[in-house]
Scaffold this motif. Structure first.
Motif, short mmCIF file in Angstrom:
data_model
loop_
_atom_site.label_atom_id
_atom_site.label_comp_id
_atom_site.label_asym_id
_atom_site.label_seq_id
_atom_site.Cartn_x
_atom_site.Cartn_y
_atom_site.Cartn_z
N LEU A 22 55.03 -70.59 -56.42
CA LEU A 22 54.88 -69.24 -56.95
C LEU A 22 54.25 -69.31 -58.33
O LEU A 22 54.18 -70.38 -58.94
N GLU A 23 53.78 -68.17 -58.81
CA GLU A 23 53.23 -68.07 -60.15
C GLU A 23 53.82 -66.84 -60.84
O GLU A 23 54.15 -65.85 -60.19
N ILE A 29 57.52 -59.23 -64.75
CA ILE A 29 58.91 -59.29 -64.32
C ILE A 29 58.94 -59.53 -62.82
O ILE A 29 58.44 -58.71 -62.04
N VAL A 30 59.48 -60.68 -62.44
CA VAL A 30 59.52 -61.10 -61.04
C VAL A 30 60.98 -61.20 -60.61
O VAL A 30 61.79 -61.85 -61.27
N ALA A 31 61.32 -60.55 -59.51
CA ALA A 31 62.66 -60.64 -58.94
C ALA A 31 62.65 -61.61 -57.77
O ALA A 31 61.72 -61.60 -56.96
N LEU A 200 67.17 -53.08 -59.18
CA LEU A 200 66.41 -53.92 -60.10
C LEU A 200 65.23 -54.55 -59.40
O LEU A 200 64.11 -54.57 -59.94
N ALA A 201 65.43 -55.06 -58.20
CA ALA A 201 64.32 -55.67 -57.46
C ALA A 201 63.21 -54.66 -57.21
O ALA A 201 62.01 -55.00 -57.30
N ASP A 205 57.87 -56.07 -61.08
CA ASP A 205 56.44 -56.08 -60.75
C ASP A 205 56.19 -56.70 -59.38
O ASP A 205 55.33 -56.25 -58.63
N ARG A 206 56.96 -57.73 -59.06
CA ARG A 206 56.88 -58.38 -57.75
C ARG A 206 58.27 -58.82 -57.33
O ARG A 206 59.10 -59.15 -58.17
N THR A 207 58.48 -58.85 -56.04
CA THR A 207 59.73 -59.36 -55.48
C THR A 207 59.39 -60.51 -54.54
O THR A 207 58.54 -60.37 -53.65
#
Length: 217
Positions: A22-23, A29-31, A200-201, A205-207
Protein backbone atom coordinates in the motif's frame (compact mmCIF):
# COMPACT_ATOMS: atom_id res chain seq x y z
CA UNK A 1 5.55 9.56 1.37
CA UNK A 2 5.07 5.96 2.63
CA UNK A 3 5.39 2.85 0.49
CA UNK A 4 4.75 -0.62 1.88
CA UNK A 5 5.65 -3.41 -0.51
CA UNK A 6 4.97 -7.17 -0.35
CA UNK A 7 4.95 -7.45 3.45
CA UNK A 8 4.82 -10.97 4.85
CA UNK A 9 4.78 -11.99 8.51
CA UNK A 10 4.30 -15.27 10.36
CA UNK A 11 4.06 -16.13 14.06
CA UNK A 12 4.75 -19.67 15.24
CA UNK A 13 4.09 -21.10 11.80
CA UNK A 14 0.86 -19.16 11.24
CA UNK A 15 1.03 -16.71 8.35
CA UNK A 16 -0.49 -13.38 9.42
CA UNK A 17 0.34 -11.16 6.43
CA UNK A 18 0.54 -12.44 2.87
CA UNK A 19 2.21 -9.92 0.57
CA UNK A 20 0.53 -6.66 1.61
CA UNK A 21 1.35 -3.52 -0.41
CA UNK A 22 0.00 0.00 0.00
CA UNK A 23 0.96 3.66 -0.25
CA UNK A 24 0.08 6.70 1.84
CA UNK A 25 0.51 10.26 0.59
CA UNK A 26 1.17 13.57 2.28
CA UNK A 27 -1.80 14.83 4.33
CA UNK A 28 -3.78 11.68 3.62
CA UNK A 29 -6.01 9.82 6.08
CA UNK A 30 -6.19 6.09 5.39
CA UNK A 31 -8.42 3.70 7.35
CA UNK A 32 -7.55 0.02 7.62
CA UNK A 33 -10.56 -2.18 8.32
CA UNK A 34 -11.33 -5.88 8.43
CA UNK A 35 -12.35 -8.65 10.81
CA UNK A 36 -10.50 -9.35 14.03
CA UNK A 37 -7.44 -11.50 13.43
CA UNK A 38 -7.04 -10.37 9.82
CA UNK A 39 -3.58 -8.86 10.43
CA UNK A 40 -4.45 -5.16 10.75
CA UNK A 41 -2.56 -4.47 13.98
CA UNK A 42 0.43 -6.54 12.86
CA UNK A 43 0.60 -4.47 9.68
CA UNK A 44 0.41 -1.24 11.67
CA UNK A 45 3.21 -2.41 13.96
CA UNK A 46 5.40 -3.19 10.95
CA UNK A 47 4.64 0.18 9.35
CA UNK A 48 5.60 1.74 12.69
CA UNK A 49 8.86 -0.31 12.81
CA UNK A 50 7.81 -1.94 16.10
CA UNK A 51 7.90 -5.34 14.36
CA UNK A 52 10.16 -6.52 11.56
CA UNK A 53 8.51 -8.29 8.62
CA UNK A 54 9.65 -11.67 7.35
CA UNK A 55 9.74 -10.21 3.86
CA UNK A 56 9.02 -7.02 1.97
CA UNK A 57 9.95 -3.39 2.58
CA UNK A 58 8.68 -0.23 4.30
CA UNK A 59 9.98 2.97 2.73
CA UNK A 60 9.46 6.49 4.08
CA UNK A 61 10.30 8.92 1.28
CA UNK A 62 13.57 7.30 0.12
CA UNK A 63 14.46 5.59 3.42
CA UNK A 64 14.16 1.80 3.59
CA UNK A 65 13.69 1.60 7.33
CA UNK A 66 14.46 -2.08 7.81
CA UNK A 67 17.87 -1.62 6.21
CA UNK A 68 18.82 0.38 9.32
CA UNK A 69 20.56 -0.93 12.41
CA UNK A 70 18.45 -1.10 15.57
CA UNK A 71 19.78 2.15 17.08
CA UNK A 72 19.25 4.08 13.85
CA UNK A 73 15.77 2.61 13.53
CA UNK A 74 14.80 3.67 17.05
CA UNK A 75 15.98 7.22 16.33
CA UNK A 76 14.07 7.29 13.03
CA UNK A 77 10.91 6.05 14.77
CA UNK A 78 11.17 8.70 17.47
CA UNK A 79 11.52 11.55 14.98
CA UNK A 80 9.22 10.43 12.18
CA UNK A 81 6.37 8.27 13.50
CA UNK A 82 3.71 9.08 16.08
CA UNK A 83 1.53 6.44 17.77
CA UNK A 84 -1.95 6.57 19.27
CA UNK A 85 -3.31 3.40 20.87
CA UNK A 86 -6.81 2.37 21.99
CA UNK A 87 -5.80 2.79 25.62
CA UNK A 88 -3.83 6.04 25.76
CA UNK A 89 -0.63 4.49 27.25
CA UNK A 90 0.13 7.67 29.21
CA UNK A 91 2.51 7.16 32.13
CA UNK A 92 0.42 7.47 35.31
CA UNK A 93 3.16 9.01 37.46
CA UNK A 94 3.74 11.93 35.04
CA UNK A 95 1.61 15.02 34.44
CA UNK A 96 -0.09 15.66 31.13
CA UNK A 97 2.68 18.14 30.25
CA UNK A 98 5.42 15.64 31.10
CA UNK A 99 3.73 12.87 29.13
CA UNK A 100 3.38 15.03 26.02
CA UNK A 101 6.98 16.29 26.22
CA UNK A 102 8.53 12.87 26.85
CA UNK A 103 9.23 11.77 23.22
CA UNK A 104 10.99 15.09 22.57
CA UNK A 105 13.15 14.62 25.65
CA UNK A 106 13.98 11.08 24.55
CA UNK A 107 14.98 12.53 21.18
CA UNK A 108 17.51 14.85 22.83
CA UNK A 109 15.47 18.07 23.00
CA UNK A 110 16.16 20.38 25.92
CA UNK A 111 13.53 20.38 28.67
CA UNK A 112 12.62 24.02 28.01
CA UNK A 113 12.14 23.54 24.27
CA UNK A 114 10.25 20.26 24.72
CA UNK A 115 7.86 21.72 27.27
CA UNK A 116 7.29 24.87 25.20
CA UNK A 117 6.23 22.78 22.22
CA UNK A 118 4.19 20.50 24.46
CA UNK A 119 2.28 23.50 25.80
CA UNK A 120 1.47 24.64 22.25
CA UNK A 121 0.02 21.22 21.45
CA UNK A 122 -1.83 21.02 24.76
CA UNK A 123 -3.39 24.40 23.98
CA UNK A 124 -4.40 23.18 20.50
CA UNK A 125 -6.12 20.23 22.18
CA UNK A 126 -8.01 22.53 24.54
CA UNK A 127 -6.28 21.05 27.59
CA UNK A 128 -4.26 23.98 28.96
CA UNK A 129 -6.08 23.96 32.28
CA UNK A 130 -5.26 20.26 32.68
CA UNK A 131 -1.54 20.29 31.93
CA UNK A 132 -0.49 19.72 35.56
CA UNK A 133 -2.98 16.85 36.04
CA UNK A 134 -1.97 13.20 35.94
CA UNK A 135 -3.75 10.76 33.61
CA UNK A 136 -5.95 9.40 36.40
CA UNK A 137 -7.41 12.88 36.84
CA UNK A 138 -8.41 13.21 33.18
CA UNK A 139 -11.52 11.99 31.39
CA UNK A 140 -11.24 9.32 28.68
CA UNK A 141 -11.55 11.91 25.92
CA UNK A 142 -8.93 14.14 27.53
CA UNK A 143 -6.52 11.24 27.84
CA UNK A 144 -6.87 10.41 24.16
CA UNK A 145 -6.33 14.05 23.13
CA UNK A 146 -3.25 14.07 25.35
CA UNK A 147 -2.07 10.90 23.58
CA UNK A 148 -2.52 12.62 20.20
CA UNK A 149 -0.53 15.62 21.45
CA UNK A 150 2.26 13.27 22.55
CA UNK A 151 2.23 11.61 19.12
CA UNK A 152 2.66 15.03 17.48
CA UNK A 153 5.46 16.39 19.68
CA UNK A 154 8.29 15.53 17.26
CA UNK A 155 6.36 16.67 14.16
CA UNK A 156 6.21 13.15 12.68
CA UNK A 157 5.68 12.35 9.03
CA UNK A 158 2.76 10.13 9.97
CA UNK A 159 0.57 9.14 12.90
CA UNK A 160 -0.39 5.48 13.26
CA UNK A 161 -3.52 4.91 15.32
CA UNK A 162 -4.79 1.51 16.48
CA UNK A 163 -8.49 1.63 17.40
CA UNK A 164 -7.97 5.13 18.84
CA UNK A 165 -11.63 5.71 19.66
CA UNK A 166 -12.47 2.14 20.64
CA UNK A 167 -12.71 2.88 24.37
CA UNK A 168 -14.62 6.18 24.06
CA UNK A 169 -18.30 7.02 24.26
CA UNK A 170 -20.05 8.36 21.16
CA UNK A 171 -19.53 12.07 21.95
CA UNK A 172 -15.81 11.71 22.67
CA UNK A 173 -15.43 9.41 19.68
CA UNK A 174 -16.87 12.05 17.35
CA UNK A 175 -14.66 14.73 18.92
CA UNK A 176 -11.52 12.62 18.43
CA UNK A 177 -12.39 11.87 14.82
CA UNK A 178 -12.92 15.57 14.14
CA UNK A 179 -9.52 16.26 15.70
CA UNK A 180 -7.81 13.99 13.16
CA UNK A 181 -9.30 15.91 10.26
CA UNK A 182 -8.53 19.26 11.91
CA UNK A 183 -4.89 18.17 12.22
CA UNK A 184 -4.79 17.21 8.56
CA UNK A 185 -6.19 20.65 7.68
CA UNK A 186 -4.03 22.69 10.07
CA UNK A 187 -0.77 20.72 10.06
CA UNK A 188 -0.85 18.63 6.88
CA UNK A 189 -0.72 15.50 9.02
CA UNK A 190 -0.99 12.01 7.52
CA UNK A 191 -2.76 9.21 9.41
CA UNK A 192 -3.09 5.46 9.08
CA UNK A 193 -5.90 4.34 11.36
CA UNK A 194 -6.90 0.76 12.18
CA UNK A 195 -10.56 0.93 13.12
CA UNK A 196 -13.81 -0.98 13.48
CA UNK A 197 -15.69 2.34 13.49
CA UNK A 198 -17.70 2.54 10.26
CA UNK A 199 -18.26 6.30 10.60
CA UNK A 200 -14.54 7.02 10.81
CA UNK A 201 -13.74 4.69 7.93
CA UNK A 202 -16.39 6.41 5.80
CA UNK A 203 -14.78 9.81 6.41
CA UNK A 204 -11.25 8.69 5.50
CA UNK A 205 -9.71 9.55 2.15
CA UNK A 206 -9.29 5.83 1.46
CA UNK A 207 -10.31 2.62 3.17
CA UNK A 208 -8.16 -0.51 2.87
CA UNK A 209 -9.81 -3.78 3.84
CA UNK A 210 -7.65 -6.66 5.03
CA UNK A 211 -9.03 -10.20 5.07
CA UNK A 212 -6.92 -13.27 5.92
CA UNK A 213 -3.69 -11.29 5.74
CA UNK A 214 -4.31 -9.83 2.29
CA UNK A 215 -5.84 -6.66 0.91
CA UNK A 216 -9.32 -7.48 -0.33
CA UNK A 217 -9.93 -6.29 -3.86
Amino acid sequence: MLRVKDITKSFEGLQILRGVSLEVGEAEIVAIVGPSGAGKTTLLQIIGTLERPDGGSVIYDSTDVFAMKSGELAEFRNKNIGFVFQFHSLLPEFTLLENVALPALIGGESKGAAEARARELISYMGLTERESHRPGQLSGGERQRAAVARALINSPKIILADEPSGSLDSANRAELHKLFFDLRRDRGQSFVIVTHDDALAAQADRTIRIVDGKIAQ
